[in-house]
Design a protein around this motif. Structure first.
Motif: not given
Length: 86
Positions: A3-15
């Motif tokens: 749903c709206h308002g999501a904040s998804i961050k994936v570091n370099k080389n992370a899965v």
């Protein structure tokens, strides 16, 4: 669906893996520094936070501060309640 308002961050080389049908309510926060795996048919309430790091440097290694990470693996058919922090 996420749903709206999501904040998804994936570091370099992370899965970050969604293993199947994953549903979240509003304002999901995921910050992946190494590995976060979310199983099939997982549902999340609003304002859920999932981190695989504490983001606080606690060791000095090779002349740099290091933060600790640990994989987060959430199984299949899981309900994560509102404002849960993992």
């Amino acid at each position: 669906p996420i749903c709206h308002g999501a904040s998804i961050k994936v570091n370099k080389n992370a899965v970050l893996e969604f293993m199947g049908n994953v549903t979240s309510n509003i304002n999901l926060t995921i910050d992946c520094q190494q590995l976060i795996r979310i199983g099939h048919d997982t549902m999340m309430g609003s304002h859920v936070i999932i981190y695989d790091s504490d983001f606080h440097p606690t060791e000095y290694l090779n002349e740099e501060f290091c933060t600790h990470t640990s994989p987060v693996c959430i199984g299949d058919h899981v309900w994560i309640g509102t404002r849960a922090m993992i």
